[in-house]
Design an enzyme around this catalytic site. Structure first.
Site, short mmCIF file in Angstrom:
data_model
loop_
_atom_site.label_atom_id
_atom_site.label_comp_id
_atom_site.label_asym_id
_atom_site.label_seq_id
_atom_site.Cartn_x
_atom_site.Cartn_y
_atom_site.Cartn_z
N PHE A 173 -13.90 7.65 -12.12
CA PHE A 173 -13.53 8.61 -11.08
C PHE A 173 -12.24 8.09 -10.42
O PHE A 173 -12.28 7.47 -9.35
CB PHE A 173 -14.64 8.74 -10.04
CG PHE A 173 -15.92 9.33 -10.58
CD1 PHE A 173 -16.10 10.70 -10.64
CD2 PHE A 173 -16.94 8.50 -11.05
CE1 PHE A 173 -17.27 11.25 -11.13
CE2 PHE A 173 -18.10 9.04 -11.56
CZ PHE A 173 -18.28 10.43 -11.61
N PHE A 198 -13.44 4.42 -8.23
CA PHE A 198 -14.54 3.65 -8.80
C PHE A 198 -14.95 4.23 -10.14
O PHE A 198 -14.54 5.33 -10.53
CB PHE A 198 -15.75 3.65 -7.85
CG PHE A 198 -16.58 4.92 -7.89
CD1 PHE A 198 -17.71 5.01 -8.71
CD2 PHE A 198 -16.24 6.02 -7.13
CE1 PHE A 198 -18.46 6.17 -8.74
CE2 PHE A 198 -16.99 7.17 -7.15
CZ PHE A 198 -18.11 7.26 -7.96
N ILE A 209 -21.19 2.83 -14.03
CA ILE A 209 -21.75 2.29 -15.28
C ILE A 209 -23.10 2.97 -15.51
O ILE A 209 -24.01 2.86 -14.69
CB ILE A 209 -21.91 0.77 -15.20
CG1 ILE A 209 -20.52 0.11 -15.09
CG2 ILE A 209 -22.66 0.23 -16.41
CD1 ILE A 209 -20.55 -1.38 -14.95
N LEU A 221 -19.91 0.85 -9.75
CA LEU A 221 -21.20 1.19 -9.16
C LEU A 221 -22.19 1.47 -10.30
O LEU A 221 -21.80 2.01 -11.34
CB LEU A 221 -21.10 2.43 -8.27
CG LEU A 221 -20.33 2.29 -6.96
CD1 LEU A 221 -20.25 3.63 -6.25
CD2 LEU A 221 -20.96 1.26 -6.05
#
Length: 763
Positions: free
Chosen positions: A493, A498, A501, A536
């Site tokens: 993104f 970020f 995963i 994240l």
């Protein structure tokens, strides 16, 4: 200029139905005073959609109004005029009819040439370009209304300039460019306000715990949001309110704000910029006092409507935030405006642990200078080079041979060696709908689907297949002997900063070989190259240990607003995050750390060899000596010991002398012109809620009474109580700049008096 404006009005009024809308009510009429309201912006968008759906003849008629005549070179007509007068106010329904009010054969009322002669240059123009110019026409019509409705001369001048600019763009079929008239292009100053505020948060609050830091980060976002949507006061209004020295500079910034930020919000033919991205410290200095006052007044008026948490945020923390920001905005040596500023975001571990009594700590108390770390002398580079050559040359090493089973070897050492030999390889792959994937890519994607399905049995196979083959997801693939043995599926993104995963697995027969760590390190390096510094993931109970080893934590350093609504939520899993350091090459990180440890070890050994001198024992005590200076012990100085710096000794004063000094200082403070608010206790009738906010009130009358009884026996206690007077005033009157100024002025005067008397500090 006035003559030119009159000519424009004369030509413009009969040209288009919307330009006569100021004569009667109309559904498309926009009030410039309310131009930023969402309803009016929606009306503008609807108007543009309406004209783009006109028949071809009516589109040409509308553009002909703003197009010069092409019949011959001698004709100077710069816009077709309808020979038939526009509908009268008794026939308003015709204004919004889609049927053309003129044909291509109708003559111009000004030059008598046909409408076709004015729009001949548009015959072969694409429909998209025609619609773009029609959109500019709608903006011109609204700016025409703004020019006639606006009362402020400076604003009117900018509106008229943009009106002429857009008309010229229609005439020349060009794109509007405002930059040339103002002599500069955005951004106008570096660093920007947004960057400076971000630096301020890291500089002042980087040492706080995550929760407290997040509070200050949210306040910074709120401040930037308010500044983005804040309407600047006109230069005339600002000058009438207070006489300022930077009138010319403010007027220029006001014009830039109108051209690049305000007008483009309702005229999208112009490129719109965020004011916090194109303006910097100079602009912020000129608007900060007014912005601060208006924001605090607005919050104070709306505090009863706010939920308790937000009320505490804006009424308690926000005034302090603004006061600290004000110091950095106007301070001469503030580091946050340095283009080379590097935020220190890794010092949170140096903070003391949170108190266990459960009480909330004040944010202001958290802001303290970190203790200075002792400085060490640099080791000469020739020594480091010599040690480095020793640890990298196997023939120069002594002792047992190192192998992969050493307890000190890095987890990914074996995987890195295999990659160097070509045994394993790493590839970032993904499906695509714009180009056909290669056969090898499809084979690997199927292999990844099988690996994830076997290693993640709780995940439905259909779900795994959908994400692995989804074009928005990519997968870092680990290939060994031409077959897939592991991978990490992720989705980037970029706008949010970020990556999520989604799946991470290695086949069971290839585990415990460091492949998982090396996979993650490759993924980190890949994201650093693409400018994304946060991971994240939702980890299940079996994966939490793995992610902790890879630097993930349950303490998320990314703002919740950045990922809320983007990341997929999994039931029974724990959200974990990892922040990347762009200065680290993660695939080489463990290798470099290992080498650094070896260097330090060798340097320690060299130092120990140099200092293995054995000194004889001390015999002076046998001769009756009771004590000796510590620096006289043989070898202590050579070992690196240094005596602590001596504390400066102040003059010795008696208790009576100190009390007399306190009385003279207090008398001088009470006689100061700024002391009148602090002479006596605050009356409840004047401030009913004062004692709810201030738990430890203090005033100058109480100080005088205490001095009569010799209450103060030390300078520190006396100064602390005096400073409580000023801090109480600032805390209660944070929004009242006048009272805050009184407190600051009197405190500065008081501290100067303390220095004059040179009273000894207490130990």
């Amino acid at each position: 200029m006035a003559a030119q404006q009159d000519k424009t009005e004369e030509q413009s009024e009969p040209r288009s139905p919307t330009l006569v809308s100021h004569r009667r009510p109309s559904a498309t009429q926009i009030n410039p005073g309310e131009i930023s309201r969402p309803m009016n912006l929606q009306r503008i968008a609807q108007r543009k959609a309406q004209v783009k759906n006109y028949p071809k003849n009516k589109k040409l008629e509308k553009l002909g109004v703003y197009s010069s005549c092409k019949a011959d070179d001698t004709c100077k007509c710069n816009g077709w005029k309808n020979p038939n007068p526009p509908p009268t106010p008794t026939q308003p329904s015709r204004l919004d009819m889609s049927t053309p009010l003129a044909s291509l054969e109708d003559p111009c009322r000004s030059c008598s040439h046909r409408l076709a002669s004015h729009v001949s240059h548009l015959e072969n123009v694409a429909e998209e370009e025609i619609n773009r110019m029609l959109s500019i026409v709608v903006d011109v019509e609204h700016l025409f209304l703004c020019v006639h409705k606006e009362e402020d001369a400076d604003t009117k001048q900018v509106y008229f300039y943009l009106f002429k600019l857009l008309r010229k763009c229609i005439l020349q079929m060009s794109k509007p460019s405002v930059e040339s008239a103002l002599g500069s292009t955005p951004p106008f100053e570096q660093p920007s306000i947004s960057k400076g505020i971000t630096n301020f948060v890291f500089h002042k609050f980087g040492h706080l715990a995550q929760k407290d830091w997040q509070t200050m980060y949210d306040l910074a976002k709120m401040f930037l949001h308010c500044l983005k949507h804040w309407k600047l006061e006109t230069p005339t209004a600002r000058k009438q309110r207070e006489e300022m020295e930077d009138t010319a500079e403010y007027k220029l910034n006001y014009s830039k704000w109108l051209c690049f930020c305000h007008v483009p919000s309702f005229c999208d033919s112009l490129t719109r910029y965020e004011p916090t991205h194109i303006f910097g410290r100079t602009f912020l200095r000129s608007v900060f006092p007014t912005l601060r006052r208006q924001l605090l007044e607005k919050f104070r008026a709306e505090k009863d409507k706010m939920p308790p948490e937000k009320r505490t945020l804006v009424m308690t923390h926000f005034p302090r935030f603004l006061s600290m920001l004000e110091e950095e905005v106007y301070g001469a040596n503030s580091p946050i405006w340095d283009p080379e500023f590097q935020p220190n975001i890794n010092n949170s571990t140096s903070r003391p642990p949170s108190p266990i009594d459960g009480k909330k700590r004040k944010i202001a108390d958290e802001i303290a200078e970190e203790p200075k770390k002792p400085r060490f002398e640099d080791i000469p580079m020739e020594v480091v080079s010599e040690v480095l050559s020793t640890i990298t040359d196997p023939t120069a090493m002594v002792g047992p041979e190192k192998n992969f089973f050493s307890p000190h070897v890095a987890r990914d050492e074996a995987a890195r060696k295999e990659e160097e030999k070509g045994v394993i390889s790493f590839h970032v792959i993904g499906n695509s709908i714009t180009r056909k994937p290669s056969k090898e890519t499809l084979t690997w994607l199927i292999g990844l689907q099988n690996v994830f399905s076997h290693q993640l049995p709780r995940m439905p196979k259909e779900y795994i297949t959908r994400l692995v083959f989804d074009t928005k997801h990519k997968t870092l693939t680990l290939v060994k002997d031409q077959r897939v043995i592991g991978g990490i599926c992720f989705r980037m993104f970029p706008t949010q900063g970020f990556s999520e995963i989604v799946f991470c697995a290695v086949t069971s027969d290839e585990q415990v070989k460091g492949y998982g760590t090396h996979l993650m390190n490759h993924l980190k390096d890949y994201h650093i190259k693409h400018g994304i510094l946060h991971f994240l993931t939702f980890a299940d109970e079996f994966a939490i240990g793995y992610f902790k080893k890879q630097g993930f934590s349950k303490e998320i350093r990314l703002s919740k607003s950045a990922y809320n609504g983007y990341i997929k939520d999994y039931e029974g899993a724990t959200l974990m995050g990892c922040q990347l350091n762009p200065k680290i090459i993660y695939t080489e990180f463990s290798h470099i750390i290992h080498k650094q440890k070896e260097i330090v070890k060798k340097l320690i050994e060299r130092k120990q060899e140099q200092q293995r001198t054995v000194y004889p024992g001390l015999t002076c005590f046998k001769d009756g000596v009771r004590q000796i200076p510590i620096e006289s012990i043989p070898g202590l100085i050579d070992a690196g010991w240094r005596p602590p710096p001596e504390k400066p000794k102040g003059p010795v004063v008696t208790e009576d002398q100190m009390q007399n000094a306190f009385k003279m200082i207090l008398t001088a403070t009470k006689n100061h012109t700024s002391a009148w608010p602090f002479l006596k206790p605050v009356e409840k009738t004047e401030a009913p809620d004062y004692y709810e906010y201030i738990k430890y009130p203090m005033d100058l009358r109480t100080m005088s009474e205490r001095l009569k009884t010799k209450y103060y026996c030390s300078k520190k206690l006396f100064v602390a109580d005096m400073q409580r007077i000023f801090s109480n005033c600032r805390a209660y009157n944070a929004a009242d700049t006048e009272y805050v100024r009184y407190a600051n002025t009197l405190e500065k005067f008081f501290m100067n008096k303390i220095k004059e008397y040179s009273l000894i500090d207490d130990d």
